[in-house]
Design an enzyme around this catalytic site. Structure first.
Site, PDB file in Angstrom:
ATOM      1  N   TYR A   1     -55.237  -9.367 -31.752  1.00 16.73           N
ATOM      2  CA  TYR A   1     -55.218  -9.347 -33.213  1.00 16.73           C
ATOM      3  C   TYR A   1     -56.576  -8.917 -33.771  1.00 16.73           C
ATOM      4  O   TYR A   1     -56.706  -7.879 -34.387  1.00 16.73           O
ATOM      5  CB  TYR A   1     -54.867 -10.739 -33.767  1.00 16.73           C
ATOM      6  CG  TYR A   1     -53.383 -11.041 -33.894  1.00 16.73           C
ATOM      7  CD1 TYR A   1     -52.440 -10.394 -33.108  1.00 16.73           C
ATOM      8  CD2 TYR A   1     -52.932 -11.989 -34.798  1.00 16.73           C
ATOM      9  CE1 TYR A   1     -51.092 -10.684 -33.223  1.00 16.73           C
ATOM     10  CE2 TYR A   1     -51.582 -12.282 -34.932  1.00 16.73           C
ATOM     11  CZ  TYR A   1     -50.660 -11.631 -34.141  1.00 16.73           C
ATOM     12  OH  TYR A   1     -49.332 -11.918 -34.267  1.00 16.73           O
TER      13      TYR A   1
ATOM     14  N   GLU B   1     -48.126 -20.954 -34.188  1.00 19.89           N
ATOM     15  CA  GLU B   1     -49.434 -21.275 -33.622  1.00 19.89           C
ATOM     16  C   GLU B   1     -49.794 -22.742 -33.776  1.00 19.89           C
ATOM     17  O   GLU B   1     -50.447 -23.322 -32.913  1.00 19.89           O
ATOM     18  CB  GLU B   1     -50.522 -20.404 -34.264  1.00 19.89           C
ATOM     19  CG  GLU B   1     -51.886 -20.588 -33.634  1.00 19.89           C
ATOM     20  CD  GLU B   1     -52.898 -19.588 -34.156  1.00 19.89           C
ATOM     21  OE1 GLU B   1     -53.915 -19.384 -33.479  1.00 19.89           O
ATOM     22  OE2 GLU B   1     -52.670 -18.999 -35.223  1.00 19.89           O
TER      23      GLU B   1
ATOM     24  N   SER C   1     -60.232 -18.933 -40.207  1.00 24.47           N
ATOM     25  CA  SER C   1     -61.435 -19.598 -40.704  1.00 24.47           C
ATOM     26  C   SER C   1     -61.109 -20.498 -41.890  1.00 24.47           C
ATOM     27  O   SER C   1     -60.075 -20.358 -42.552  1.00 24.47           O
ATOM     28  CB  SER C   1     -62.477 -18.561 -41.122  1.00 24.47           C
ATOM     29  OG  SER C   1     -62.040 -17.862 -42.270  1.00 24.47           O
TER      30      SER C   1
ATOM     31  N   GLU D   1     -62.428 -20.469 -44.787  1.00 27.20           N
ATOM     32  CA  GLU D   1     -62.333 -19.684 -46.013  1.00 27.20           C
ATOM     33  C   GLU D   1     -60.934 -19.091 -46.175  1.00 27.20           C
ATOM     34  O   GLU D   1     -60.360 -19.087 -47.268  1.00 27.20           O
ATOM     35  CB  GLU D   1     -63.382 -18.565 -46.005  1.00 27.20           C
ATOM     36  CG  GLU D   1     -64.819 -19.036 -46.150  1.00 27.20           C
ATOM     37  CD  GLU D   1     -65.400 -19.588 -44.854  1.00 27.20           C
ATOM     38  OE1 GLU D   1     -64.704 -19.540 -43.810  1.00 27.20           O
ATOM     39  OE2 GLU D   1     -66.551 -20.060 -44.883  1.00 27.20           O
TER      40      GLU D   1
END
Length: 405
Positions: A133, A255, A384, A386
């Site tokens: 990815y 995931e 992340s 963010e």
């Protein structure tokens, strides 16, 4: 949310616990606890053999439907399996990406031929998988993928195959994998999430170069992967060509599944180890240290309860934020918690935490040093902080999208 176990679930928990107790002995005993985050290099061949033993006894891919070689376990029974596996301190798996990400994705989006070809060797741990990815300019911004693939005719037949060119980075365990699922741009001139395809690419070929990235924790589980004219069969595109964004997002939905609840058991063991060290060296008498440890214990209990509630909502079809809400909250919670645990571990260690047990590179880190160093990455990998906050703001709260610079 009713967490009372049925008689059937209690019997299953005892079955898992008994099997692990009977088999984590002899040659397997020394593998306990090996191969965790930042330690994927430990006893790899031995852990591979252990995972194949699990497969022989039907303990891999336990959530897959029985038609595809799994056990078809309920969500709660999958939680039970992963929790008991973690409590037994069994060695970490070697094919997480194949078993928990690609396998369910192929079941959901793959052709019958793809399922027949790839699911059995994943379940048997005969073929290992990596995830293609992230790129140097497309980490958290996956839609900015620049790796390209085009269909060309082979020189000896009328058949076609994909030719792949580009670079992936932070590719976990690529150096130990046989295949990689690769998101790449297959429509020239396309931008963002349009024109992407989800390809299955063999790694053991001349057109693939893998360069391990050395980590602070001394291992090299992450890699750079360079594709230069790498090839794969034309029919090894999952879903429709040019429609790979939906497949890629579908994979990410798998995931943060039930295996993460086993992760919280491992976190509890790490916390107990830090508490034990605080008691041994007397730092537990510091009221600030004691308060921080107590807070971590309460927070971990809350994180586990939240994860169980989220799974219950998914099972009941009530999670309206399945596109990122519960998963993003859980990722933010455990990643921040684990970083704080690493920081407290270093404070408990005191000055001794600044010294390694050896003078040669790679340094011989103790468990708490490795915990501190690797947990620095927890708020970055797997999405992340963010990005998770943007997902919650835009997709769940309906706030305006972040301006693109």
């Amino acid at each position: 949310m009713d967490l009372t176990e049925s008689a059937e679930d209690a019997a299953f928990r005892e079955e898992v616990r008994s099997w692990l107790g009977d088999h984590l002995v002899g040659e397997w005993r020394d593998l306990r606890g090996l191969g965790g985050p930042g330690r994927d290099h430990e006893a790899f061949e031995e852990r591979l053999a252990w995972n194949r033993l699990l497969a022989e006894h039907g303990w891999t891919c336990v959530g897959w439907p029985e038609a595809y070689g799994g056990r078809g376990l309920s969500l709660w029974q999958q939680v039970i399996f992963h929790e008991e596996y973690a409590r037994a301190d069994a060695p970490h798996g070697v094919n997480h990406l194949g078993e928990t990400l690609l396998g369910p994705t192929l079941i959901a989006f793959g052709t019958d031929a793809q399922k027949e070809r790839f699911l059995p060797p994943i379940r048997a741990v005969e073929e290992l998988w990596a995830q293609g990815y992230s790129e140097p300019n497309a980490g958290s911004d996956l839609a900015n993928v620049q790796t390209k693939a085009s269909l060309v005719s082979t020189s000896s037949t009328t058949e076609q195959e994909w030719v792949v060119d580009g670079q992936k980075v932070w590719t976990s365990n690529a150096h130990q994998s046989d295949w990689c699922f690769v998101v790449c741009r297959t429509e020239p001139g396309s931008t963002r999430h349009h024109g992407l395809s989800f390809l299955l690419v063999p790694l053991r070929q001349d057109g693939v170069e893998i360069r391990p990235i050395e980590q602070l924790t001394s291992g090299s589980e992450f890699n750079e992967v360079f594709f230069t004219g790498a090839r794969t069969a034309a029919d090894l595109v999952v879903g429709e060509a040019g429609q790979g964004w939906g497949v890629a997002m579908g994979l990410l939905g798998f995931e943060r599944g039930v295996s993460t609840l086993g992760q919280t058991v491992g976190f509890a063991r790490e916390l107990d180890d830090v508490v034990a060290r605080a008691k041994d060296n007397g730092s537990i008498d510091d009221p600030v240290v004691r308060d921080r440890l107590a807070q971590l214990k309460v927070e971990l209990s809350a994180i586990r309860s939240f994860a169980l509630r989220a799974l219950a909502l998914v099972e009941g079809g009530q999670d309206s934020a399945a596109g990122g809400g519960a998963g993003s909250i859980f990722k933010l919670a455990w990643a921040g918690w684990h970083r704080r645990l690493g920081e407290v571990a270093m404070d408990v260690a005191g000055a001794s935490g600044l010294l390694t047990r050896g003078t040669e590179v790679p340094y011989d880190l103790d468990e708490h040093q490795r915990l501190f160093l690797f947990s620095r990455s927890d708020t970055i990998y797997g999405g992340s902080d963010e990005v998770q906050k943007n997902i919650l703001a835009e997709r769940v709260l309906g706030l305006p999208r972040e301006p693109k610079g």
